[in-house]
Design a protein around this motif. Structure first.
Motif, short mmCIF file in Angstrom:
data_model
loop_
_atom_site.label_atom_id
_atom_site.label_comp_id
_atom_site.label_asym_id
_atom_site.label_seq_id
_atom_site.Cartn_x
_atom_site.Cartn_y
_atom_site.Cartn_z
N GLN A 1 0.84 -1.21 0.00
CA GLN A 1 0.00 0.00 0.00
C GLN A 1 0.87 1.26 0.00
O GLN A 1 0.65 2.19 -0.78
CB GLN A 1 -0.93 0.01 1.21
N GLN A 2 1.90 1.26 0.88
CA GLN A 2 2.79 2.43 0.95
C GLN A 2 3.46 2.68 -0.38
O GLN A 2 3.61 3.82 -0.83
CB GLN A 2 3.88 2.18 2.00
N GLN A 3 3.86 1.56 -1.03
CA GLN A 3 4.55 1.68 -2.32
C GLN A 3 3.60 2.29 -3.36
O GLN A 3 3.99 3.17 -4.13
CB GLN A 3 5.02 0.31 -2.76
N ALA A 4 2.34 1.85 -3.35
CA ALA A 4 1.36 2.38 -4.31
C ALA A 4 1.09 3.86 -4.02
O ALA A 4 1.02 4.68 -4.94
CB ALA A 4 0.06 1.57 -4.23
N GLU A 5 0.98 4.21 -2.74
CA GLU A 5 0.69 5.60 -2.38
C GLU A 5 1.87 6.52 -2.71
O GLU A 5 1.69 7.68 -3.07
CB GLU A 5 0.31 5.70 -0.90
N ARG A 6 3.07 5.96 -2.57
CA ARG A 6 4.27 6.76 -2.87
C ARG A 6 4.23 7.30 -4.30
O ARG A 6 4.70 8.39 -4.58
CB ARG A 6 5.49 5.86 -2.67
N PHE A 7 3.62 6.53 -5.22
CA PHE A 7 3.57 6.97 -6.61
C PHE A 7 2.26 7.68 -6.95
O PHE A 7 1.96 7.93 -8.11
CB PHE A 7 3.79 5.78 -7.54
N GLY A 8 1.43 7.92 -5.93
CA GLY A 8 0.25 8.77 -6.15
C GLY A 8 -1.09 8.06 -6.17
O GLY A 8 -2.11 8.70 -6.41
N THR A 9 -1.11 6.76 -5.90
CA THR A 9 -2.41 6.08 -5.85
C THR A 9 -3.24 6.68 -4.72
O THR A 9 -2.74 6.88 -3.61
CB THR A 9 -2.24 4.57 -5.58
N ARG A 10 -4.50 6.96 -5.00
CA ARG A 10 -5.41 7.45 -3.95
C ARG A 10 -6.16 6.24 -3.39
O ARG A 10 -6.94 5.62 -4.11
CB ARG A 10 -6.38 8.47 -4.53
N VAL A 11 -5.88 5.88 -2.15
CA VAL A 11 -6.55 4.73 -1.52
C VAL A 11 -7.75 5.25 -0.75
O VAL A 11 -7.62 6.11 0.12
CB VAL A 11 -5.59 3.97 -0.58
N GLU A 12 -8.93 4.74 -1.10
CA GLU A 12 -10.17 5.17 -0.43
C GLU A 12 -10.75 3.98 0.33
O GLU A 12 -10.87 2.89 -0.24
CB GLU A 12 -11.21 5.63 -1.47
N TYR A 13 -11.12 4.21 1.60
CA TYR A 13 -11.70 3.12 2.39
C TYR A 13 -13.21 3.10 2.18
O TYR A 13 -13.98 3.53 3.02
CB TYR A 13 -11.31 3.29 3.86
N ASP A 14 -13.60 2.63 1.03
CA ASP A 14 -15.00 2.56 0.64
C ASP A 14 -15.19 1.27 -0.15
O ASP A 14 -14.21 0.67 -0.63
CB ASP A 14 -15.34 3.79 -0.23
N SER A 15 -16.43 0.82 -0.26
CA SER A 15 -16.72 -0.43 -0.97
C SER A 15 -17.71 -0.18 -2.09
O SER A 15 -18.58 0.68 -1.97
CB SER A 15 -17.36 -1.46 -0.03
N VAL A 16 -17.60 -0.98 -3.15
CA VAL A 16 -18.57 -0.89 -4.24
C VAL A 16 -19.77 -1.74 -3.86
O VAL A 16 -19.62 -2.90 -3.46
CB VAL A 16 -17.96 -1.39 -5.56
N VAL A 17 -20.96 -1.18 -3.96
CA VAL A 17 -22.17 -1.97 -3.65
C VAL A 17 -22.92 -2.34 -4.93
O VAL A 17 -23.76 -3.23 -4.93
CB VAL A 17 -23.11 -1.24 -2.66
N LYS A 18 -22.60 -1.64 -6.04
CA LYS A 18 -23.27 -1.97 -7.30
C LYS A 18 -22.39 -1.53 -8.48
O LYS A 18 -21.81 -0.44 -8.44
CB LYS A 18 -24.61 -1.23 -7.35
N PHE A 19 -22.30 -2.41 -9.46
CA PHE A 19 -21.58 -2.07 -10.69
C PHE A 19 -22.58 -1.94 -11.84
O PHE A 19 -23.58 -2.66 -11.88
CB PHE A 19 -20.62 -3.20 -11.09
N GLU A 20 -22.28 -1.03 -12.77
CA GLU A 20 -22.98 -1.03 -14.06
C GLU A 20 -21.88 -1.02 -15.12
O GLU A 20 -21.22 0.00 -15.33
CB GLU A 20 -23.84 0.23 -14.20
N LEU A 21 -21.68 -2.19 -15.73
CA LEU A 21 -20.54 -2.35 -16.62
C LEU A 21 -20.99 -2.43 -18.07
O LEU A 21 -22.05 -2.98 -18.38
CB LEU A 21 -19.76 -3.62 -16.23
N THR A 22 -20.15 -1.86 -18.94
CA THR A 22 -20.48 -1.81 -20.37
C THR A 22 -19.28 -2.30 -21.18
O THR A 22 -18.17 -2.36 -20.66
CB THR A 22 -20.77 -0.36 -20.81
#
Ligand code: NDP
Length: 309
Positions: free
Chosen positions: A67-88
């Motif tokens: 996680q630290q490695q990903a954040e170091r390069f700018g990944t935004r980690v959000e503590y949230d969950s997906v409850v529904k997808f609409e995929l195309t």
């Protein structure tokens, strides 16, 4: 409504490796960590087979370093969950989050992992967190000086059983066959442990106890005999089921629910949607293979986004 270029769903080794690669490629990804931030690695003890750690590393420490490695390069980690997808297919992918937010993205990496399997007994539901668990690392310390049972014969069962001997007075490993699925090194360690007793050819008929686990009733599938074992803890180590329920209606999955990807790639049946790790891997399900798949997914997503430009 939020607009993103690349969204990664899942925070295990697949998700974080995808995030490291994608953020280093300036794709500015956002990663939704899901219900179990860090994924299954946070529920294991020592990881001895991830290359680069000759002395082993705790699963939690490994995934936090990712996680630290990903954040170091700018990944935004959000503590949230997906409850529904609409995929195309090749269009905008829409995600509805637990927080109520709606996110649209051009590219999506599914790294949603897998969840512990249970036998499906009503008592497993009734007594969940009252003696029934699938995580010895999380709950083992509650079972000091009392007997517990572990159900299963794979590497997870051996690992859970060995860990539980730190606390429990005795650990019964209940397996439906007379040969273990576990790797020889793990099987030998468990078999050498004086606190562990193997109960072969046995299936759990029921868990005893109303408010908390008091024992299990087993049926021997060779001679049909029934036996009860008194215990306070019941640990399911029966493998895992892929976390793909929310995407199944949009993309192809196999008969066990694993997301189908193109051979050696991360491409799903929808352009712009990629999959990596345990949710798409019925064969290996290792931290290192998940990480490798995460890398592929980020590179595939990068090429896809380039093709849209
Ligand atoms: P596995 O699928 O390897 O093992 C599941 C076990 O549960 C099997 O023994 C299986 O029995 C049993 N089982 C499944 N369903 C039922 C059922 N309905 N009734 C009774 N028994 C059942 O899963 P694991 O989680 O153990 O391992 C998954 C992967 O992770 C493997 O590749 C493993 O090597 C890896 N791993 C590695 C570790 C390490 O190296 N330290 C630690 C933990 C996991 P049967 O054998 O009869 O099919």
């Amino acid at each position: 409504m939020k607009q993103e270029k690349l969204v990664i769903v899942g925070s295990g080794p697949a998700g974080y490796t995808a995030a490291v690669y994608a953020s280093r490629a300036n794709l500015n990804p956002v990663l939704y960590a899901g219900n179990v931030p860090g994924g299954l690695l946070t529920q294991t003890t020592e990881v001895e087979n991830f290359p680069g750690f000759p002395e082993g590393i705790q699963g939690f420490d490994l995934v936090m370093a990712m996680q630290q490695q990903a954040e170091r390069f700018g990944t935004r980690v959000e503590y949230d969950s997906v409850v529904k997808f609409e995929l195309t297919d090749g269009g905008v992918q829409t995600l509805h989050l637990e927080s109520g937010e709606i996110v649209e993205t051009r590219a999506l990496i599914l790294a949603t992992g897998a969840s512990p399997r249970y036998l499906g007994l009503p008592a497993e539901e009734r007594l969940r967190n009252h003696g029934v668990s699938a995580c010895a690392t999380c709950d083992g310390a509650f079972y000091k000086d009392v007997p517990v049972v572990v159900i299963g014969g794979g590497d997870s069962a051996m690992e859970e059983a060995i860990f539980l001997t730190r606390f429990a007075s005795k650990v019964y490993v209940i397996h439906r066959r007379d040969a273990l699925r576990a790797s020889p090194i793990m099987a030998e360690r468990a078999q050498a442990n004086a606190k562990i007793e193997f109960v072969w050819n046995s299936e759990v008929e029921d868990i005893l106890g109303q408010d908390h686990v008091e024992g299990v009733r087993l049926r021997n599938n060779r001679d049909n005999s029934v036996r009860e074992i008194a215990c306070r803890g019941y640990f399911a180590a029966l493998g895992h089921v892929p976390n793909t329920l929310l995407v199944k209606e949009f993309i192809a999955t196999d008969e066990k629910g694993y997301i189908k990807v193109a051979p050696d790639r991360s491409l799903t049946t929808l352009a712009g949607v990629f999959a990596a790790g345990d949710c798409a891997d019925p064969h290996y399900r290792q931290a290192i293979t998940a990480a490798g798949m995460g890398c592929k997914a980020a590179m595939d997503a990068e090429r896809y986004l380039e093709s849209l430009a």
